[in-house]
Design an enzyme around this catalytic site. Sequence first.
Site: not given
Length: 198
Positions: A11-13, A16
């Site tokens: 996930v990017s952040t 999440q």
Amino acid sequence: MVQRVALYTRVSTSDQSCERQIAELTAYANRAGFEIVYTIKETASGEKNDRAERKKVLDLARKALIDMVLVTELSRWGRSTTDLRITIEDLARRQVAVRALNGPDMDVSTAQGKLMLNLLSAISEFERDLLQERIKSGIAHARSKGTKSGRAIGRPAFDKKNQAERLLAEGKSIRSVAAKMGVSKTTIMKIKKNCSTI
């Protein structure tokens, strides 16, 4: 022979979660009869190619501990075509395939996998050519505007500092000097501020 797989999720952040990806990959692996030997979660931008957790997957392949990497989609593994091609080729040299649940199977021992890798290579080369063309075009545009290459486009070189200082010393206003020289008032204000003789 049962295939040993690593589940790679990203996930990017930090707000999440990888849990949905893990659930989907686990269900798929169980249906296919794969042995899940590693489950890797990563929080990192897909733009970064030096992701620590992904490096662990590549290390597992180098140590011959896995036969396949499972991802929900190829963009979880890599965003750029160049990065995808390089890492998939690296894995393929070690007889490790990459399988995306929502996308192509990047097992280069198969005809489909070879085709996909050739397509990625062609797209990667195309992107490199486009980038080179954009760079050349940008430099030509910069030079046409009197800007040295390497400086930001849209910020023309201002090499008439002495003329601006002379006009200011004559008592001309910042507004009139800026208008006469075709630059912003902010530029002239900076020149005035840095000039001790005005």
